[in-house]
Design a protein around this motif. Structure first.
Motif, PDB file in Angstrom:
ATOM      1  N   ALA A   1       1.229  -1.275  -0.036  1.00 49.88           N
ATOM      2  CA  ALA A   1      -0.130   0.391  -0.140  1.00 49.88           C
ATOM      3  C   ALA A   1       1.293   1.055   0.163  1.00 49.88           C
ATOM      4  N   TYR A   2       0.039   2.172  -0.454  1.00 53.95           N
ATOM      5  CA  TYR A   2       1.553   3.859  -0.834  1.00 53.95           C
ATOM      6  C   TYR A   2       0.145   4.984   0.155  1.00 53.95           C
ATOM      7  N   VAL A   3       0.487   4.800   0.780  1.00 50.70           N
ATOM      8  CA  VAL A   3      -0.216   6.012   2.734  1.00 50.70           C
ATOM      9  C   VAL A   3       0.096   7.574   1.985  1.00 50.70           C
ATOM     10  N   THR A   4      -0.274   8.162   1.659  1.00 49.43           N
ATOM     11  CA  THR A   4      -0.291   9.184   1.590  1.00 49.43           C
ATOM     12  C   THR A   4      -0.013  10.425   2.643  1.00 49.43           C
ATOM     13  N   THR A   5       1.310  10.995   2.641  1.00 46.56           N
ATOM     14  CA  THR A   5       1.976  11.487   3.976  1.00 46.56           C
ATOM     15  C   THR A   5       1.890  13.301   3.806  1.00 46.56           C
ATOM     16  N   ALA A   6       1.696  13.962   5.064  1.00 48.12           N
ATOM     17  CA  ALA A   6       1.212  15.210   4.875  1.00 48.12           C
ATOM     18  C   ALA A   6       2.097  15.573   3.899  1.00 48.12           C
TER      19      ALA A   6
ATOM     20  N   GLN B   1      -6.356  16.712   1.039  1.00 54.70           N
ATOM     21  CA  GLN B   1      -5.899  18.101   2.292  1.00 54.70           C
ATOM     22  C   GLN B   1      -4.707  16.731   3.082  1.00 54.70           C
ATOM     23  N   PRO B   2      -3.930  16.502   2.483  1.00 50.79           N
ATOM     24  CA  PRO B   2      -2.752  15.588   2.987  1.00 50.79           C
ATOM     25  C   PRO B   2      -1.853  16.007   4.658  1.00 50.79           C
ATOM     26  N   ALA B   3      -2.110  17.691   4.174  1.00 49.93           N
ATOM     27  CA  ALA B   3      -1.020  17.919   5.486  1.00 49.93           C
ATOM     28  C   ALA B   3      -1.975  18.352   6.817  1.00 49.93           C
ATOM     29  N   HIS B   4      -3.286  18.605   6.193  1.00 46.16           N
ATOM     30  CA  HIS B   4      -4.749  19.025   7.607  1.00 46.16           C
ATOM     31  C   HIS B   4      -5.047  17.297   8.378  1.00 46.16           C
ATOM     32  N   SER B   5      -5.040  16.305   7.032  1.00 47.99           N
ATOM     33  CA  SER B   5      -5.022  15.142   8.232  1.00 47.99           C
ATOM     34  C   SER B   5      -4.771  14.534   8.934  1.00 47.99           C
ATOM     35  N   ASP B   6      -3.336  14.574   8.584  1.00 53.39           N
ATOM     36  CA  ASP B   6      -1.556  14.340   8.504  1.00 53.39           C
ATOM     37  C   ASP B   6      -1.836  14.917  10.771  1.00 53.39           C
ATOM     38  N   GLY B   7      -2.212  16.292  11.007  1.00 54.94           N
ATOM     39  CA  GLY B   7      -2.158  16.690  11.912  1.00 54.94           C
ATOM     40  C   GLY B   7      -3.287  16.894  12.590  1.00 54.94           C
TER      41      GLY B   7
END
Length: 130
Positions: free
Chosen positions: A36-41, A120-126
């Motif tokens: 799997a490839y999981v999105t980063t911030a 929104q990868p950064a918001h999700s990561d945060g």
């Protein structure tokens, strides 16, 4: 493309199971040797090898009062299925409303590869790391 061997329901079951907090349903959809490839911030992706490692990466959606809505499933061919999901969650005064697209490769009735991109990868990561 829909065939007699439709794969869309398998991908839909993966995300609907996750939304219900049904870890068994999620596990049953994934190959033990999943890649799997999981999105980063930063909008890149981490490669995650193995079903258990992937399951360990999934945030506890139910603990954040979250929900997943599968908004679209498109069978690209007999082995590839794209899905768009909408994710909502709230905790500690922070609200998450995000969309993610997934491309799944299926072999012998299991998802063997899963690629993810988020709006929104950064918001999700945060949100998930707090």
């Amino acid at each position: 493309m829909t065939t007699d061997r439709s794969q869309g329901p398998l991908v839909r079951a993966l995300f609907e199971g996750y939304g219900r907090g049904d870890a068994d349903a999620v596990r049953e959809a994934l190959s033990p040797d999943l890649v799997a490839y999981v999105t980063t911030a930063g909008g890149g992706a981490d490669r995650v090898e193995g079903r258990d490692a992937y399951l360990d990466r999934l945030p506890d959606l139910r603990a954040a009062g979250g929900s997943v809505t599968v908004t679209q499933v498109l069978e690209v061919d007999e082995a590839l299925v794209m899905a768009m999901v909408e994710i909502r969650a709230e905790r500690g005064g922070d609200r998450l409303h995000n969309h993610a697209a997934f491309l799944a490769r299926i072999d012998r009735g299991l998802i063997t590869h899963l690629w993810m991109v988020e709006a929104q990868p950064a918001h999700s990561d945060g949100f998930w790391s707090s």
